[in-house]
Design a protein around this motif. Structure first.
Motif, PDB file in Angstrom:
ATOM      1  N   TYR A   1       4.598   3.973  -7.482  1.00  0.00           N
ATOM      2  CA  TYR A   1       4.382   3.304  -8.767  1.00  0.00           C
ATOM      3  C   TYR A   1       3.630   4.220  -9.735  1.00  0.00           C
ATOM      4  N   VAL A   2       2.651   4.945  -9.211  1.00  0.00           N
ATOM      5  CA  VAL A   2       1.864   5.833 -10.067  1.00  0.00           C
ATOM      6  C   VAL A   2       2.684   7.056 -10.475  1.00  0.00           C
ATOM      7  N   GLU A   3       3.364   7.665  -9.533  1.00  0.00           N
ATOM      8  CA  GLU A   3       4.155   8.858  -9.846  1.00  0.00           C
ATOM      9  C   GLU A   3       5.226   8.559 -10.890  1.00  0.00           C
ATOM     10  N   LYS A   4       5.865   7.398 -10.783  1.00  0.00           N
ATOM     11  CA  LYS A   4       6.958   7.045 -11.692  1.00  0.00           C
ATOM     12  C   LYS A   4       6.480   6.472 -13.023  1.00  0.00           C
ATOM     13  N   GLY A   5       5.165   6.295 -13.163  1.00  0.00           N
ATOM     14  CA  GLY A   5       4.624   5.825 -14.433  1.00  0.00           C
ATOM     15  C   GLY A   5       4.594   4.322 -14.603  1.00  0.00           C
ATOM     16  N   ALA A   6       4.947   3.573 -13.545  1.00  0.00           N
ATOM     17  CA  ALA A   6       4.851   2.112 -13.619  1.00  0.00           C
ATOM     18  C   ALA A   6       3.379   1.681 -13.601  1.00  0.00           C
ATOM     19  N   ALA A   7       2.517   2.543 -13.096  1.00  0.00           N
ATOM     20  CA  ALA A   7       1.070   2.331 -13.128  1.00  0.00           C
ATOM     21  C   ALA A   7       0.413   3.635 -13.562  1.00  0.00           C
ATOM     22  N   ASP A   8      -0.668   3.506 -14.322  1.00  0.00           N
ATOM     23  CA  ASP A   8      -1.419   4.693 -14.755  1.00  0.00           C
ATOM     24  C   ASP A   8      -2.338   5.185 -13.646  1.00  0.00           C
ATOM     25  N   ILE A   9      -2.909   4.226 -12.917  1.00  0.00           N
ATOM     26  CA  ILE A   9      -3.904   4.505 -11.878  1.00  0.00           C
ATOM     27  C   ILE A   9      -3.505   3.761 -10.612  1.00  0.00           C
ATOM     28  N   GLY A  10      -3.796   4.338  -9.464  1.00  0.00           N
ATOM     29  CA  GLY A  10      -3.567   3.659  -8.202  1.00  0.00           C
ATOM     30  C   GLY A  10      -4.777   3.799  -7.294  1.00  0.00           C
ATOM     31  N   ILE A  11      -4.996   2.799  -6.467  1.00  0.00           N
ATOM     32  CA  ILE A  11      -6.022   2.850  -5.435  1.00  0.00           C
ATOM     33  C   ILE A  11      -5.298   2.780  -4.097  1.00  0.00           C
ATOM     34  N   VAL A  12      -5.436   3.830  -3.280  1.00  0.00           N
ATOM     35  CA  VAL A  12      -4.657   3.894  -2.046  1.00  0.00           C
ATOM     36  C   VAL A  12      -5.368   4.765  -1.024  1.00  0.00           C
ATOM     37  N   GLY A  13      -5.095   4.511   0.243  1.00  0.00           N
ATOM     38  CA  GLY A  13      -5.722   5.277   1.311  1.00  0.00           C
ATOM     39  C   GLY A  13      -5.213   6.707   1.366  1.00  0.00           C
ATOM     40  N   LYS A  14      -6.090   7.610   1.771  1.00  0.00           N
ATOM     41  CA  LYS A  14      -5.725   9.022   1.886  1.00  0.00           C
ATOM     42  C   LYS A  14      -4.598   9.217   2.893  1.00  0.00           C
ATOM     43  N   ASP A  15      -4.540   8.374   3.916  1.00  0.00           N
ATOM     44  CA  ASP A  15      -3.480   8.503   4.913  1.00  0.00           C
ATOM     45  C   ASP A  15      -2.101   8.307   4.298  1.00  0.00           C
ATOM     46  N   THR A  16      -1.996   7.374   3.359  1.00  0.00           N
ATOM     47  CA  THR A  16      -0.729   7.121   2.676  1.00  0.00           C
ATOM     48  C   THR A  16      -0.327   8.316   1.824  1.00  0.00           C
ATOM     49  N   ILE A  17      -1.296   8.917   1.151  1.00  0.00           N
ATOM     50  CA  ILE A  17      -1.027  10.093   0.321  1.00  0.00           C
ATOM     51  C   ILE A  17      -0.572  11.261   1.188  1.00  0.00           C
ATOM     52  N   MET A  18      -1.209  11.423   2.340  1.00  0.00           N
ATOM     53  CA  MET A  18      -0.856  12.517   3.244  1.00  0.00           C
ATOM     54  C   MET A  18       0.544  12.358   3.822  1.00  0.00           C
ATOM     55  N   GLU A  19       0.908  11.127   4.158  1.00  0.00           N
ATOM     56  CA  GLU A  19       2.190  10.890   4.810  1.00  0.00           C
ATOM     57  C   GLU A  19       3.368  11.060   3.850  1.00  0.00           C
TER      58      GLU A  19
ATOM     59  N   ALA B   1       0.819  -1.220   0.000  1.00  0.00           N
ATOM     60  CA  ALA B   1       0.000   0.000   0.000  1.00  0.00           C
ATOM     61  C   ALA B   1       0.847   1.262   0.000  1.00  0.00           C
ATOM     62  N   VAL B   2       1.917   1.263   0.799  1.00  0.00           N
ATOM     63  CA  VAL B   2       2.747   2.472   0.899  1.00  0.00           C
ATOM     64  C   VAL B   2       3.486   2.764  -0.396  1.00  0.00           C
ATOM     65  N   ASP B   3       3.604   1.754  -1.267  1.00  0.00           N
ATOM     66  CA  ASP B   3       4.330   1.931  -2.524  1.00  0.00           C
ATOM     67  C   ASP B   3       3.445   2.343  -3.692  1.00  0.00           C
ATOM     68  N   VAL B   4       2.129   2.252  -3.531  1.00  0.00           N
ATOM     69  CA  VAL B   4       1.212   2.567  -4.637  1.00  0.00           C
ATOM     70  C   VAL B   4       1.474   3.969  -5.219  1.00  0.00           C
ATOM     71  N   PRO B   5       1.550   5.024  -4.382  1.00  0.00           N
ATOM     72  CA  PRO B   5       1.776   6.353  -4.965  1.00  0.00           C
ATOM     73  C   PRO B   5       3.067   6.454  -5.774  1.00  0.00           C
TER      74      PRO B   5
END
Length: 208
Positions: A60-78, A54-58
């Motif tokens: 993967y998305v930022e670096k373009g390894a994934a187009d879309i990610g599903i992740v908790g808001k807490d992970t995005i905030m941290e 879960a902590v790695d989803v953002p």
């Protein structure tokens, strides 16, 4: 056309998210919660689903390894990354809170010791209140910290509050409401706009 790649972590949130994807017409028949596969494809072979921490989803998305990610808001905030946050899926709802003993006060003159697995969010929150803190990062059973005198308060995710209550703790302040969010790589959104917008539109309809 190359596959649209979606990153998420296995677990309850993934199960609920995939149910919404199915309602939106994107079915992953080969998925089951006992599978150890890290990559699966939808039944129409248009969407690739990758399972990561879960902590790695953002990342993967930022670096373009994934187009879309599903992740908790807490992970995005941290650990904020340079992506678009486009949809609140409304699943995995909980709150990020400050918790401690019922009579705990936050005097601005004293140094507050806080245990959390969210040190960045914790620092930003208490900085905004002008309260000096020492943060100790732990990843589990952090309710124990106030009980043994390791911390004054904790910052953690709370769903029902049952664990806090059983340990004599209460929510003192709420930092943010948390749920699963859909994030999108910025370059992908620019080059695959219609495809991504269609997925989001179909998901919104499934959520209603």
């Amino acid at each position: 056309m190359t596959h649209l790649t979606i990153a998420m972590a296995k677990g309850r949130t993934a199960d609920k998210a995939l149910a919404f994807f199915e309602k939106a017409g994107i079915r992953f028949s080969e998925y089951h919660d006992k599978s150890r596969k890290l990559v699966i494809y939808d039944d129409e072979n248009k969407v690739k689903l990758i399972f990561v921490k879960a902590v790695d989803v953002p990342t993967y998305v930022e670096k373009g390894a994934a187009d879309i990610g599903i992740v908790g808001k807490d992970t995005i905030m941290e650990d904020p990354v340079d992506v678009y946050e486009l949809l609140d899926l409304g699943i995995g709802k909980c709150q990020l809170v400050v918790a401690g003993f019922p009579d705990k006060q936050f005097p601005s003159s004293a140094l507050l010791t806080v245990v959390s697995k969210y040190p960045a969010v914790t620092k930003a929150y208490f900085d905004s209140k002008g309260i000096r803190i020492e943060t100790i990062k732990l990843n589990g059973s952090i309710e124990l910290a106030p009980l043994i005198g390791m911390a004054d308060v904790i910052v953690d995710i709370v769903e029902s509050g049952k664990t806090l209550k059983e340990n004599g703790l209460v929510v003192l302040e709420t930092i943010a409401d948390v749920s699963a969010r859909l994030i999108v790589n910025k370059a992908s959104y620019a080059t695959r706009t219609s495809q991504i917008q269609q997925v989001i539109s179909d998901l919104k309809a499934a959520l209603e």
